[in-house]
Write an enzyme that holds these catalytic residues in place. Structure first.
Site, PDB file in Angstrom:
ATOM      1  N   SER A 164     -14.075 -12.869  21.878  1.00 56.75           N
ATOM      2  CA  SER A 164     -12.955 -13.425  22.986  1.00 56.75           C
ATOM      3  C   SER A 164     -13.831 -13.108  24.056  1.00 56.75           C
ATOM      4  O   SER A 164     -14.583 -12.448  24.355  1.00 56.75           O
ATOM      5  CB  SER A 164     -11.630 -12.710  22.758  1.00 56.75           C
ATOM      6  OG  SER A 164     -12.214 -11.140  23.281  1.00 56.75           O
ATOM      7  N   HIS A 199      -9.885 -18.810  29.113  1.00 58.17           N
ATOM      8  CA  HIS A 199      -9.886 -17.602  28.216  1.00 58.17           C
ATOM      9  C   HIS A 199     -10.136 -18.424  26.804  1.00 58.17           C
ATOM     10  O   HIS A 199      -9.392 -19.273  26.401  1.00 58.17           O
ATOM     11  CB  HIS A 199      -8.330 -16.772  28.113  1.00 58.17           C
ATOM     12  CG  HIS A 199      -8.241 -16.139  26.595  1.00 58.17           C
ATOM     13  ND1 HIS A 199      -7.195 -16.657  25.694  1.00 58.17           N
ATOM     14  CD2 HIS A 199      -8.454 -15.069  26.229  1.00 58.17           C
ATOM     15  CE1 HIS A 199      -6.931 -15.858  24.710  1.00 58.17           C
ATOM     16  NE2 HIS A 199      -7.851 -15.006  25.072  1.00 58.17           N
ATOM     17  N   TYR A 213     -11.275 -16.403  18.922  1.00 58.35           N
ATOM     18  CA  TYR A 213     -11.093 -16.914  17.915  1.00 58.35           C
ATOM     19  C   TYR A 213     -11.459 -15.619  16.595  1.00 58.35           C
ATOM     20  O   TYR A 213     -12.313 -14.880  16.987  1.00 58.35           O
ATOM     21  CB  TYR A 213     -12.355 -18.070  17.353  1.00 58.35           C
ATOM     22  CG  TYR A 213     -11.902 -19.299  18.282  1.00 58.35           C
ATOM     23  CD1 TYR A 213     -11.200 -20.201  17.695  1.00 58.35           C
ATOM     24  CD2 TYR A 213     -12.386 -19.331  19.510  1.00 58.35           C
ATOM     25  CE1 TYR A 213     -10.603 -21.334  18.515  1.00 58.35           C
ATOM     26  CE2 TYR A 213     -12.238 -20.492  20.198  1.00 58.35           C
ATOM     27  CZ  TYR A 213     -11.136 -21.468  19.807  1.00 58.35           C
ATOM     28  OH  TYR A 213     -11.006 -22.447  20.495  1.00 58.35           O
ATOM     29  N   ARG A 214     -10.415 -15.647  15.646  1.00 56.35           N
ATOM     30  CA  ARG A 214     -10.599 -14.432  14.947  1.00 56.35           C
ATOM     31  C   ARG A 214      -9.897 -14.854  13.501  1.00 56.35           C
ATOM     32  O   ARG A 214      -9.635 -15.666  13.008  1.00 56.35           O
ATOM     33  CB  ARG A 214      -9.429 -13.451  15.437  1.00 56.35           C
ATOM     34  CG  ARG A 214      -8.033 -14.115  15.529  1.00 56.35           C
ATOM     35  CD  ARG A 214      -7.069 -13.191  16.311  1.00 56.35           C
ATOM     36  NE  ARG A 214      -5.727 -13.841  16.567  1.00 56.35           N
ATOM     37  CZ  ARG A 214      -5.425 -14.534  17.270  1.00 56.35           C
ATOM     38  NH1 ARG A 214      -6.092 -15.004  18.502  1.00 56.35           N
ATOM     39  NH2 ARG A 214      -4.192 -15.291  17.464  1.00 56.35           N
ATOM     40  N   GLY A 264      -6.655   0.380  18.572  1.00 54.38           N
ATOM     41  CA  GLY A 264      -7.934  -0.112  19.278  1.00 54.38           C
ATOM     42  C   GLY A 264      -8.421   0.598  20.522  1.00 54.38           C
ATOM     43  O   GLY A 264      -7.630   1.098  21.299  1.00 54.38           O
ATOM     44  N   ARG A 265      -9.462  -0.083  21.107  1.00 50.20           N
ATOM     45  CA  ARG A 265     -10.304   0.573  22.065  1.00 50.20           C
ATOM     46  C   ARG A 265      -9.532  -0.113  23.321  1.00 50.20           C
ATOM     47  O   ARG A 265      -9.410  -1.320  23.528  1.00 50.20           O
ATOM     48  CB  ARG A 265     -11.670   0.305  22.254  1.00 50.20           C
ATOM     49  CG  ARG A 265     -12.490   0.931  23.379  1.00 50.20           C
ATOM     50  CD  ARG A 265     -13.814   0.716  23.306  1.00 50.20           C
ATOM     51  NE  ARG A 265     -14.400   1.130  24.367  1.00 50.20           N
ATOM     52  CZ  ARG A 265     -14.728   0.553  25.559  1.00 50.20           C
ATOM     53  NH1 ARG A 265     -14.431  -0.877  25.797  1.00 50.20           N
ATOM     54  NH2 ARG A 265     -15.473   1.125  26.418  1.00 50.20           N
ATOM     55  N   GLU A 289      -9.880  -0.223  26.553  1.00 53.81           N
ATOM     56  CA  GLU A 289     -10.555  -0.863  27.466  1.00 53.81           C
ATOM     57  C   GLU A 289     -11.084  -2.243  27.188  1.00 53.81           C
ATOM     58  O   GLU A 289     -10.988  -3.187  28.032  1.00 53.81           O
ATOM     59  CB  GLU A 289     -11.839  -0.199  27.800  1.00 53.81           C
ATOM     60  CG  GLU A 289     -11.545   1.196  28.682  1.00 53.81           C
ATOM     61  CD  GLU A 289     -10.857   1.198  30.057  1.00 53.81           C
ATOM     62  OE1 GLU A 289     -11.331   0.129  30.575  1.00 53.81           O
ATOM     63  OE2 GLU A 289     -10.163   2.026  30.066  1.00 53.81           O
ATOM     64  N   SER A 290     -11.000  -2.255  25.866  1.00 50.68           N
ATOM     65  CA  SER A 290     -11.416  -3.857  25.352  1.00 50.68           C
ATOM     66  C   SER A 290     -10.061  -4.510  25.230  1.00 50.68           C
ATOM     67  O   SER A 290     -10.259  -5.740  25.523  1.00 50.68           O
ATOM     68  CB  SER A 290     -12.298  -3.549  23.850  1.00 50.68           C
ATOM     69  OG  SER A 290     -13.186  -2.808  23.961  1.00 50.68           O
TER      70      SER A 290
END
Length: 250
Positions: free
Chosen positions: A42, A56, A59-60, A209-210, A212-213
């Site tokens: 991303s 933006h 893709y996942r 999840g992190r 900051e990310s």
């Protein structure tokens, strides 16, 4: 730009959140956990100049130990002023990519983006769309993982072609403080969508999840004005109309 690869166990409720159609989720006992693997690429650009739109893409891929798999993602553009030529450039590029893989993709994914990026409590979209899809798997016309990956790969690779010419066109444009103020109001809308509705943000926070990310998509600055309405007939009013009433660009 973020590249994320995560795996482990997740609550069944998070699986339902991750997959809107809940393919297979109904077979997971309530309260149980599910082993999963997910990866995604991303990126987001928030230019300083209000004549340069935010862009933006994400893709996942996601799969579970139970055999469910799907792809999701898309690319979208968020200007604060409407430039028809810019939108034809951006949407036209993605229509071509979609048509290379399935002629149903662009009208389907463009409509999906208009609906997905709607800020429900405002009755307006975050920006002027692009393409968005989720839960795309073998149930979609019998496509294989390789088929859908090839589409995602081309859609990600074409981002510079779709976006950079727009930035090069406007990066030197002069702007007023009033135009900068309008940009910050629209960036406030961007924050609202991402924190309240964005599925990736919600999923990331629910699965540990992190932080900051997860929050890297937010703009550096944003503003909120009480009961703000642009002047009738102004470029800002035209933009707001486009956010409230999605337009066809190609």
């Amino acid at each position: 730009c973020n590249l994320a690869v995560v795996h482990g166990e997740m609550p069944a409720a998070a699986l339902v959140q991750a997959n809107d159609k809940m393919k297979g989720a109904r077979f997971v006992p309530k309260g149980d956990t599910v082993r999963f693997f997910a990866c995604g690429l991303s990126s987001v650009m928030h230019p300083s100049n209000p004549h340069c739109p935010t862009m933006h893409f994400n893709y996942r891929y996601f799969e579970t130990e139970g055999g469910q798999w799907w792809f999701g993602g898309g690319t979208d553009i968020t200007p604060v002023y409407v430039d028809n030529d810019d939108m034809k450039q951006f949407h036209g590029t993605y229509k071509r990519v979609c048509d290379n893989h399935d002629t149903d993709y662009y009208p389907r994914f463009k409509k999906w983006a208009d609906e997905y990026y709607k800020i429900q409590h405002r009755g307006e979209t975050r920006g002027l769309g692009g393409i968005f899809f989720d839960d795309l798997n073998g149930l979609d016309k019998g496509k294989t993982p390789d088929d859908i990956f090839a589409f995602c790969e081309e859609a990600a690779n074409v981002v510079p072609e779709a976006y950079v010419p727009i930035i090069n066109k406007h990066k030197g444009d002069a702007f007023t403080q009033e135009q900068k103020d309008w940009q910050l109001v629209r960036r406030g809308r961007y924050v609202e969508f991402n924190l309240v509705y964005d599925r990736g943000t919600i999923f990331g926070l629910k699965t540990g999840g992190r932080t900051e990310s997860i929050l890297m998509t937010l703009p550096k600055n944003a503003n909120w004005l009480y009961d703000h309405s642009p002047e009738e007939g102004s470029p800002e009013a035209d933009a707001l109309d486009a956010f409230k009433n999605p337009r066809e660009w190609v």
